[in-house]
Design a protein around this motif. Sequence first.
Motif, short mmCIF file in Angstrom:
data_model
loop_
_atom_site.label_atom_id
_atom_site.label_comp_id
_atom_site.label_asym_id
_atom_site.label_seq_id
_atom_site.Cartn_x
_atom_site.Cartn_y
_atom_site.Cartn_z
N UNK A 321 -3.45 11.39 61.38
CA UNK A 321 -3.93 10.92 62.69
C UNK A 321 -3.97 9.50 62.85
N UNK A 322 -3.39 8.70 61.74
CA UNK A 322 -3.48 7.27 61.61
C UNK A 322 -4.84 6.75 61.27
N UNK A 323 -5.63 7.74 60.88
CA UNK A 323 -7.12 7.13 60.49
C UNK A 323 -6.95 6.83 58.72
N UNK A 324 -8.08 6.10 58.42
CA UNK A 324 -8.43 5.58 57.04
C UNK A 324 -8.46 6.79 56.33
N UNK A 325 -7.76 7.12 55.11
CA UNK A 325 -7.66 8.30 54.34
C UNK A 325 -8.97 8.64 53.46
N UNK A 326 -9.50 7.45 52.76
CA UNK A 326 -10.48 7.60 51.95
C UNK A 326 -11.70 7.41 52.53
N UNK A 327 -12.82 8.27 51.96
CA UNK A 327 -14.17 8.32 52.36
C UNK A 327 -14.94 6.93 51.87
N UNK A 328 -16.18 6.82 52.22
CA UNK A 328 -17.02 5.38 51.83
C UNK A 328 -17.28 5.86 50.55
N UNK A 329 -17.70 4.75 49.51
CA UNK A 329 -18.54 5.06 48.44
C UNK A 329 -19.89 4.53 48.51
N UNK A 330 -20.83 5.45 47.86
CA UNK A 330 -22.53 4.88 47.91
C UNK A 330 -22.75 4.74 46.76
N UNK A 331 -23.01 3.70 46.18
CA UNK A 331 -23.14 3.52 44.56
C UNK A 331 -24.68 3.24 44.48
N UNK A 332 -25.50 3.89 43.62
CA UNK A 332 -26.85 3.56 43.33
C UNK A 332 -27.14 3.49 41.77
N UNK A 333 -27.52 2.20 41.61
CA UNK A 333 -28.18 1.83 40.06
C UNK A 333 -29.40 2.29 39.93
N UNK A 334 -29.47 3.26 39.07
CA UNK A 334 -30.94 3.79 38.87
C UNK A 334 -31.48 3.18 37.52
N UNK A 335 -32.40 2.17 37.62
CA UNK A 335 -32.97 1.69 36.51
C UNK A 335 -34.26 2.31 36.13
N UNK A 336 -34.08 2.72 34.64
CA UNK A 336 -35.23 3.46 34.24
C UNK A 336 -36.22 2.81 33.29
N UNK A 337 -37.22 3.08 33.60
CA UNK A 337 -38.24 2.10 32.58
C UNK A 337 -38.80 3.09 31.68
N UNK A 338 -39.23 2.43 30.45
CA UNK A 338 -40.04 3.14 29.41
C UNK A 338 -41.41 3.02 29.92
N UNK A 339 -42.38 4.04 29.88
CA UNK A 339 -43.75 3.91 30.03
C UNK A 339 -44.48 4.51 28.61
N UNK A 340 -45.60 4.43 28.57
CA UNK A 340 -46.33 4.57 27.40
C UNK A 340 -46.15 6.21 27.06
#
Length: 894
Positions: A321-340
Amino acid sequence: WKDERIIMYNIGDWIYDSVKKEKVQIIEIIDLWGFLSYKVFNPLSNEIYKVSQDCIDKIDKYDYDEFYVKYITMLEKIKSETSQGLLSNLSNGIIPLPHQLHVLNRTVSNNNIRYILADEVGLGKTIEAGLIIKELKARGLVKRILVVCPTGLVTQWGIEMKEKFNEKFHVILPSDYETIKKITDNEDVYGQFEQVISPMDSIKPLDKRAGWSEEKIKKYNEDRIYSIINSGWDLIIIDEAHRVAGSSSEVSRYRLGSLLGSSSPYLLLLTATPHSGKTEPFLRLIRLLDEKAFPNTKAIVKEQVAPYVIRTEKREAIDNEGNKLFKNRITKTVEISWDQRHSMQERLYELVTEYVRNGYNKAMKEKKYYIGFLMVLMQRLVTSSTAAIKESIEKRVDILENQQTKIHSLSMEDLVEIDLEENLEQAIEVMSLNIKQELLELKEILNVAKQAEFEYLDAKVEMLLEILDNLYSQEKGKKVIIFTEFVSTQKFLKDYLLSKDYKVSVLNGSMSIEERNQVLREFKTETDILISTDAGGEGLNLQFSNVVINYDLPWNPMKIEQRIGRVDRIGQKQDVLIFNFIIKDTIENRVKNVLEDKLAVILSETGIDKMSDVLDNEMAELDFTDAYIKSIRTPKNIEHNVKMLEGEIKQQIEMSNKYKELIREDKDLSKDIYNSSEFDLDSSLRKMLESYCAWKDDITLPIQHLSINDEEIVKHINRELEVNVGDMIPHISIKDTPNEEGYFMIWELTINDDKYCRRVIPIFINKSMVLRPLAGKKLWDILLKTSTNFQVVNNNKIDTNILDTLKDKSKEFAYDVFIDLKGQYEKNLIEKHNKYLYAIDLRIEAASKIGIKNIREARLKTLSREKKEEIDKYNINKSICPVLKPIFLAYLEM
């Protein structure tokens, strides 16, 4: 005594051979002793023979009926499609996307079908190869086909060929070789099957093997290599073909590529990364297609490369149909902290990092690079999971205590290229620099690892469960892929998620092809989550999932891109969601943050929109390991260490821009949007022959299984047809069609007798001699339809003046078609000529440097003759000789 009543004919007249029931042309008149005969040319059989006066009749006896009209209109339709269209019936299989149809059209545009298919990852190069296979088979050009690919892709090839193209390929694995020989009682293993898939590494030549004599190696190579090379393949396809470019022309994979490339007339090399930024490997790769065209690196210029490389980038790709072929990417960086709760995990990380820092420094100082790999591995393990580092430390302690270490000769380059999962055991076995000291360190680490496991869940797994619970609360049937670098982490995650009632499948590099297939089926139909290692995920098409969780974050961003590429593919219906896990208070996180900041600036400066545009190829050559490990050794120098890498990245991107321009193809994909065609070659050939046999009162078809290259079909395709002065033409009445009264014609336009430069032009001119531009094609389509009800009411001779008028008006109408055809002909001719001329000049330049005079002069003489022949051939072919002739003419009645 000559009979004056005998009608005399002239040379060039068309007459009717009443024996063969064919229209023939007189080329010689023989009058001997009162016996008159003619030498004639039969355009159907392409024969010249003699026929006596008794067996000929006037051409006005040559009646045309409905079957003749069906025969000639279908024959011309087939000629039209074979000269410019596709013969394979695409509507029976998949509907190709514009970039895939572009590949198909380009590859079959000439007879030299040797190309690099270089579309970016995820654009469906396997599908493109399947389309080409179907088309070449439809044209009768290929029968025996070999696909060579990495082991991990063997199953995917077999499934896609069967499901999408109904093509059955036999997989021949090394383990099958002897069995097939025994079952078939035949040494020619590959000759037993017409279509074969074989893993790349199972057939490459061996240079040496422990305990094997030269004679045994030679026998093995002859059995494996030459049996496949000598099997008479019509088409060979090499997937991930950059692997056969090799680091030098001597490596076994390159030798395999050279042998395969020279053993088949048609060759397709599939790779998303044909050019890594280094000219030599690319030269070796493209020389597999045409050695003469690429004598040395000077031939690697855009004009020379372009005819051999077909490439579409993701940003260009569109749907039908002439539309862009690929979908968007949503990237999330998950920073994990050490606690007690995770204090022992943090302590474990610190201890391992100190062990790695000291061990790596000593290894580099003493040039014991194999220890360096062990240290890298330990650092990767501790950020993966407590279970992974604990298991490996236990194994290492056991090996050191039992003195079971082994000598390895890993180089610095191996540290960059080596696969962590596949070489874990090898690394753990390496020699120790100081066994006593290392055991003390390892036992302390092991003690803390056990306490960390006992203390609390890994911080990362807590976050994983939270994300999964959120995802599945939003959508129950979601499919999630979790990537880790280690099997021990994979096992830990599987057990934990199963305990939380998730349905889990696992995939890793140790699994056989059958096991992989079972896991993929299971994930698609039964389970929620697939936990895969990098080696396990190679070559997977998982676009039914849209969530990727990178539980371990590889140091090389290219590996992340490869993982995402498993789901970011054609057919993905949702935006792709990516979670990148990283522990906040680690050196790795600091390096990553600095690196990403630098990359963002570099990409901005170079005008590249997103990181994924460069990660799938350029950074393959960069040593990210070095930047990370140097930062672990000296954490205060992170900025400096990354800055060194920054310079390399800039250089790589500059090289990338050059080579991307080299292989970039300028095109408008909107012109390749697929329009379904009702033309089916198989049924058209049968209808054409059935109509011909009915016209000739022949009740038997000459062949059962039709192909465009069958002898009988070729006879009809090559038939020289032309409407001449004095010919009879059929008068046709078509029921339920609102046509005007007038002349329906089919014309053939050719240039220089080139079958690829032919156009078939339907034209309608009404009885008032007014041309109706659109009516010709419509009437042709109507006559081709099986359901059309028409009659040939009579046959009348065409008037000379009318024929001349029709020719003049048709000539004027066909001029625009000629200009377009002429442009294509000249473009192809010049492109081909320049390509060979450029290559010959480079070969002349190289030959002029040969030191031995007589060899130099002989070589230059041969090349000079080659060049003259090429120029002479070009000068002959560049002269345009168009021919426009009427093939069929009928008068349509109201």
